[in-house]
Design an enzyme around this catalytic site. Structure first.
Site, PDB file in Angstrom:
ATOM      1  N   ARG A  64     -10.484 -32.083   7.185  1.00 20.77           N
ATOM      2  CA  ARG A  64     -11.856 -31.285   6.360  1.00 20.77           C
ATOM      3  C   ARG A  64     -11.536 -31.265   4.965  1.00 20.77           C
ATOM      4  NH1 ARG A  64     -14.039 -30.937  11.480  1.00 20.77           N
ATOM      5  NH2 ARG A  64     -13.138 -28.535  11.771  1.00 20.77           N
ATOM      6  N   GLU A 101      -4.325 -23.779  22.707  1.00 22.81           N
ATOM      7  CA  GLU A 101      -4.588 -22.969  23.434  1.00 22.81           C
ATOM      8  C   GLU A 101      -4.108 -23.913  24.241  1.00 22.81           C
ATOM      9  OE1 GLU A 101      -9.078 -22.593  23.187  1.00 22.81           O
ATOM     10  OE2 GLU A 101      -8.904 -21.563  24.849  1.00 22.81           O
TER      11      GLU A 101
HETATM   12  P1  AMP Z   1      -7.111 -22.917  13.041  1.00 18.66           P
HETATM   13  O1  AMP Z   1      -5.450 -23.511  13.264  1.00 18.66           O
HETATM   14  O2  AMP Z   1      -7.306 -22.347  14.540  1.00 18.66           O
HETATM   15  O3  AMP Z   1      -6.860 -21.261  12.159  1.00 18.66           O
HETATM   16  O4  AMP Z   1      -7.920 -23.636  12.999  1.00 18.66           O
HETATM   17  C1  AMP Z   1      -8.543 -24.352  11.493  1.00 18.66           C
HETATM   18  C2  AMP Z   1      -8.639 -25.867  12.372  1.00 18.66           C
HETATM   19  O5  AMP Z   1      -9.942 -25.819  12.807  1.00 18.66           O
HETATM   20  C3  AMP Z   1      -9.186 -25.510  10.848  1.00 18.66           C
HETATM   21  O6  AMP Z   1      -8.748 -27.265  10.057  1.00 18.66           O
HETATM   22  C4  AMP Z   1     -11.254 -25.936  11.003  1.00 18.66           C
HETATM   23  O7  AMP Z   1     -11.513 -27.120  10.673  1.00 18.66           O
HETATM   24  C5  AMP Z   1     -11.144 -26.360  12.939  1.00 18.66           C
HETATM   25  N1  AMP Z   1     -11.826 -24.398  13.296  1.00 18.66           N
HETATM   26  C6  AMP Z   1     -11.428 -23.898  14.168  1.00 18.66           C
HETATM   27  N2  AMP Z   1     -12.392 -23.586  14.599  1.00 18.66           N
HETATM   28  C7  AMP Z   1     -13.881 -23.497  14.334  1.00 18.66           C
HETATM   29  C8  AMP Z   1     -14.936 -23.606  13.734  1.00 18.66           C
HETATM   30  N3  AMP Z   1     -15.514 -22.659  15.151  1.00 18.66           N
HETATM   31  N4  AMP Z   1     -16.018 -24.624  12.677  1.00 18.66           N
HETATM   32  C9  AMP Z   1     -15.210 -25.519  12.706  1.00 18.66           C
HETATM   33  N5  AMP Z   1     -13.985 -25.606  12.574  1.00 18.66           N
HETATM   34  C10 AMP Z   1     -13.040 -24.440  13.113  1.00 18.66           C
END
Ligand code: AMP
Length: 175
Positions: A64, A101
């Protein structure tokens, strides 16, 4: 950013409970993507945050991040670099693993995509824990390029990803 713009964009983010797993409240950006004015305004706000930062490359994170990265790069007069899941890029790659996770995942970037002297902004749609952007930052910095910061459409502030990243973070909407 004006509050009316923020309100217009917020109105086009859909909360989808329990996707892709129970307990996750997924921020669905497709209503925003489908609205020409909201899409233009969101991309404009994401680019505006970095004006004057002398950005040479936007590094966009699969998948995305790609939806916004190209527009932000054009807006800033910068080049665009894709960071992808393993096995997708055709040329020599650098790889960075990061913890999920459960288990690990990895991201790849072409080895010649950035070099010393490049000033990079990392772009993705959502900042959650910051693990994805942090791995991307390590990938970029391994090549001697400078990460000026990370930009997101949405920041999930309660997950403290901003603190985990330890670099400049600009997000259009915070939840
Ligand atoms: P992180 O590595 O935990 O910061 O997760 C980021 C990635 O996970 C991004 O590429 C987001 O597109 C996706 N992501 C994580 N949580 C969500 C959420 N609640 N809604 C949509 N996309 C999410």
């Amino acid at each position: 950013m004006t509050s009316s713009l923020e309100g217009r964009l917020r109105a086009r983010i859909r909360d989808v409970p329990d996707f892709p797993r129970p307990g996750i409240l997924f921020k669905d950006i497709t209503p925003l993507l489908g609205d020409p004015d909201a899409l233009r305004e969101a991309c404009g706000a994401m680019a505006d945050a970095w004006r004057g930062a002398r950005v040479t490359h936007v590094v966009a994170v699969e998948s995305r991040g790609f939806l916004f990265g190209g527009a932000v790069a054009i807006g800033l007069g910068a080049g665009l670099v894709p960071v992808r899941k393993p096995g997708k890029l055709p040329y020599h790659c650098s790889r960075e693993e990061y913890a999920l996770e459960y288990g690990t995942d990895a991201l790849e970037m072409h080895s010649d995509a950035v070099a010393a002297g490049a000033r990079v902004v990392i772009i993705d749609d959502v900042l959650a824990t910051g693990g994805t952007a942090a791995a991307t930052r390590r990938l970029v910095e391994r090549h001697g390029a400078e990460v000026v910061g990370c930009g997101f459409l949405i920041e999930l502030g309660f997950l403290n990803g901003r603190q985990a990243l330890g670099t400049r973070v600009e997000s259009v909407l915070t939840y």
